[in-house]
Design an enzyme around this catalytic site. Structure first.
Site, mmCIF file in Angstrom:
data_model
loop_
_atom_site.group_PDB
_atom_site.id
_atom_site.type_symbol
_atom_site.label_atom_id
_atom_site.label_comp_id
_atom_site.label_asym_id
_atom_site.label_seq_id
_atom_site.Cartn_x
_atom_site.Cartn_y
_atom_site.Cartn_z
ATOM 1 N N GLU A 10 -5.321 32.075 43.821
ATOM 2 C CA GLU A 10 -4.843 33.229 43.041
ATOM 3 C C GLU A 10 -5.282 33.177 41.575
ATOM 4 O O GLU A 10 -4.459 33.107 40.639
ATOM 5 C CB GLU A 10 -3.334 33.343 43.131
ATOM 6 C CG GLU A 10 -2.859 33.601 44.534
ATOM 7 C CD GLU A 10 -1.403 34.009 44.603
ATOM 8 O OE1 GLU A 10 -0.607 33.549 43.764
ATOM 9 O OE2 GLU A 10 -1.054 34.787 45.505
ATOM 10 N N GLU A 39 -1.820 34.458 53.081
ATOM 11 C CA GLU A 39 -0.395 34.282 52.772
ATOM 12 C C GLU A 39 0.302 35.591 53.123
ATOM 13 O O GLU A 39 0.272 36.551 52.361
ATOM 14 C CB GLU A 39 -0.167 33.931 51.305
ATOM 15 C CG GLU A 39 -0.728 32.598 50.903
ATOM 16 C CD GLU A 39 -0.376 32.206 49.491
ATOM 17 O OE1 GLU A 39 0.573 32.775 48.918
ATOM 18 O OE2 GLU A 39 -1.070 31.344 48.927
#
Ligand code: GLA
Ligand code: ZN
Length: 649
Positions: free
Chosen positions: A142, A304
């Protein structure tokens, strides 16, 4: 197809691993993601690399025929590195050093961080390049998330000045472009230029946009350097990806630049996170999935997928039974091909004690375990469908320069870029059609309809692409503030808005107003026979039609002869202009009219019931997801609250 979990064996007594893997397999798992935060475990002291723990884990995964996505661990550096070189730590806009103790605190412009990142990545990927079970590398984790896209440290300041010197060459050119004569800010040299730290009132808009571009350059320079290194070192059988977090339009990096060298884009899909009292809207979740697909114009992975309530110090909404499963259905509808859930088991220690996974702290197989299991059973039947490409005839277009310009100067207290993009995405989404969400850099020729939400920066290139699009018979939908600024974030001089697209819109914006809370303006249809009315908030452009036809006007004693919504026949196409924050009902009427005119068939469904079409080799499938807590019906198919299904027509 891969179905898996994010797994952290290093968090647990290793005696748990056998039963963990057994239960994962019984759930239908065939891949796990590991490693993305485990730098210290691989290099406990500088230069002493040790992969024995993960060697043992991978051996057990192999025995269970589980594949692996391995994360490079540069999102969380070891404490010994920060202690030895504090300069790797980023600084916020008050020049406060971000303390070790969280994650992502490194500066993208730290040469030392580049050096140590390269060493650990080189060792790790070289160690496992021949490992057959490792099929993919996730680079870092991320990028830019949680405020880590910004750093104001001395390294960044120095490199920002070099970035500007390379762009403008002379300080005179910069002064002229910035308009630094204003408030006496003229620079005599590049080394006088500040990074936009906290100041009294606000910084120069061109400096702010250049700073945003520099942040994007810094982050993507680091990211692409590591992506290339992994690609150079990895085994032929291994792919390279990175996982994007949500909130794209709040981040200061170009996601297309960030992902252009990946084998595929990966996404972390959290319809609700932290203290939110309810999930974001079905349309906004759909928009994020279409944005991810639009980056490489191809299907993607989710590495995710939310299953349990998530949050660091505050958690919020509990996904109801089948609701997280429904979000997984929606993700596959919109182009996800492989999915891993975050995470196998919620951790009892550390900052994510309240990031619940499939298995809770009681370590029992519960509702969530069974939901994932049933989802995997369901979706495994549709592999041929989910790997098919999605062809859209409508595209919603964004430009990160434009987004960052708005992020610095909202112009209205109520302005939020994502909300304004979703305002125009939703009416088309409600028609249950395929929609692409793409950058201005993409080729427009395959679309019939382009939607350009609050595109205030329009340059010659974009103008010419739009002219060609209407020549080819395309329909364009602008919303307010279109074309007021140039690529330097400066307002056009001597031109009437919407600048550069005034002729194609067939209007002139004669006055403007920022609308605050409680200041929504009533609007009404100008068609005599229509009693259609609505409202306009956040902003309004007060429009005089030149060649355009007014569709809605302001109900306002001063401006009732001015238009709010217009349409203009231009070349072989049509150009709509939505002059403010117009309500959804009106926009849905306009969207359905546009689809009919362009021969694009939508599917009617009740609110919160998404019916998403997939076409493969002439066969048509519908992914139906009930986003509501009420029972819904679609063509004699009853769906309970949060139920989902796939129908072959
Ligand atoms: C992000 C991160 C994960 C974890 C989850 C928690 O997506 O990638 O490491 O922090 O959020 O929800
Ligand atoms: Zn920095």
């Amino acid at each position: 197809m891969y179905f898996g979990v994010d797994y952290y064996p290093e968090h647990w007594d290793i005696d748990l691993i056998e039963s963990d893997l057994k239960r994962m397999k019984e759930m239908g798992v065939n891949i796990v993601r590991i490693g993305e935060f485990a730098w210290h475990l691989m290099e406990k002291e500088e230069g002493k690399y040790d992969f024995s723990f993960f060697d043992m884990v991978i051996e057990k995964l192999n025995k269970n025929e589980l594949k692996v996505m391995f994360g490079t661990p540069t999102a969380t550096f070891p404490a010994w590195l920060a202690k030895k070189y504090p300069s790797i730590l980023s600084k916020d806009e008050k020049l406060m050093v971000r303390s070790f103790g969280g994650r992502r605190q490194y500066c993208y412009n730290s040469d030392i961080y580049w050096e140590y990142s390269e060493k650990i990545v080189r060792k790790l990927v070289s160690h496992y390049k021949n490992e057959k079970s490792i099929i993919s590398w996730q680079v870092d984790n991320e990028f830019g998330h949680e405020g880590s896209d910004m750093c104001f440290c001395e390294q960044c300041q120095e490199k920002f000045r070099s970035f500007l010197k390379e762009k403008y060459e002379t300080i005179e050119k910069l002064n002229e472009t910035y308009g630094t004569i204003f408030w006496g800010q003229t620079y005599n040299s590049f080394d006088e230029i500040p990074v936009p730290l906290k100041t009294i009132t606000t910084h120069n808009p061109t400096l702010q946009l250049d700073w945003a571009r520099f942040r994007s350059y810094s982050l993507n320079n680091y990211a692409n350097s590591q992506i290339r290194l992994v690609r150079e070192l990895k085994g032929e059988h291994q792919t390279v990806t990175t996982n994007l977090s949500g909130g794209f339009f709040k981040k200061f990096y170009d996601h297309e630049e960030n992902t252009k060298e990946l084998d595929f884009v990966s996404y972390d899909n959290y319809p609700v996170w932290g203290g939110l009292k309810e999930p974001v809207s079905p349309a906004e979740i759909a928009m994020t999935l279409d944005f991810i697909r639009g980056l490489q114009d191809k299907n993607f992975w989710i590495v995710e997928q939310l299953m349990g309530a998530q949050g660091h110090n505050v958690i919020g909404y509990l996904p109801r039974p089948d609701q997280a499963k429904m979000w997984a259905y929606q993700a596959f509808a919109h182009g996800c091909e492989n999915m891993l859930w975050f995470r196998w088991r919620g951790m009892t220690k550390g900052a994510e004690q309240f990031c619940f996974g499939i298995i809770d702290h009681d370590n029992k197989d519960g509702r969530k375990y069974n939901e994932v299991k049933s989802f995997i059973e369901d979706m495994s039947k549709y592999e041929n469908v989910v790997i098919s490409p999605i062809h859209s005839e409508v595209a919603v277009v964004y430009d990160f320069d434009n987004v960052w310009s708005w992020n610095y100067q909202q112009q209205s207290q109520k302005f939020n870029f994502t909300d304004e993009l979703v305002r125009l995405y939703s009416p088309f989404y409600e028609q249950n059609i395929n929609i692409d969400v793409i950058s201005v850099k993409k080729d427009f020729s395959k679309y019939k309809v382009l939607v350009l939400p609050v595109m205030q920066i329009i340059d010659k290139d974009l103008q010419e692409k739009l002219e060609s699009f209407t020549e080819a018979g395309g329909t364009i939908v602008f919303s307010y503030r279109a074309g007021i600024k140039d690529k330097d974030n400066n307002i056009h001089f001597g031109k009437t808005a919407p600048c550069l697209v005034k002729e194609m819109t067939g209007i002139e914006v004669v006055e403007i107003e920022s609308l605050q809370e409680g200041q929504d303006v009533k609007i009404e249809s100008v068609v005599e026979t229509s009693s259609d009315s609505g409202k306009c908030g956040v902003w309004r452009d007060i429009i005089k039609t030149v060649t355009a036809t007014p569709l809605y006007r302001y109900k306002d004693k001063f401006y009732d002869e001015y238009a709010c919504v217009t349409v203009n026949k231009y070349k072989s196409g049509e150009v709509y202009y939505i002059g403010g924050g117009v309500n959804q009902e009106i926009l849905e009427n306009i969207a359905s009219e546009i689809l009919v005119k362009n021969g694009i068939k939508g599917v009617k469904s009740s609110k919160d019931l998404e019916v998403y079409p997939r076409n493969i080799d002439g066969e048509k499938y519908l992914f139906i997801t009930n986003h509501s807590s009420e029972e819904k019906e679609f063509e004699n198919i009853k769906l309970n609250s949060y139920e989902s299904t796939v129908v072959k027509l």
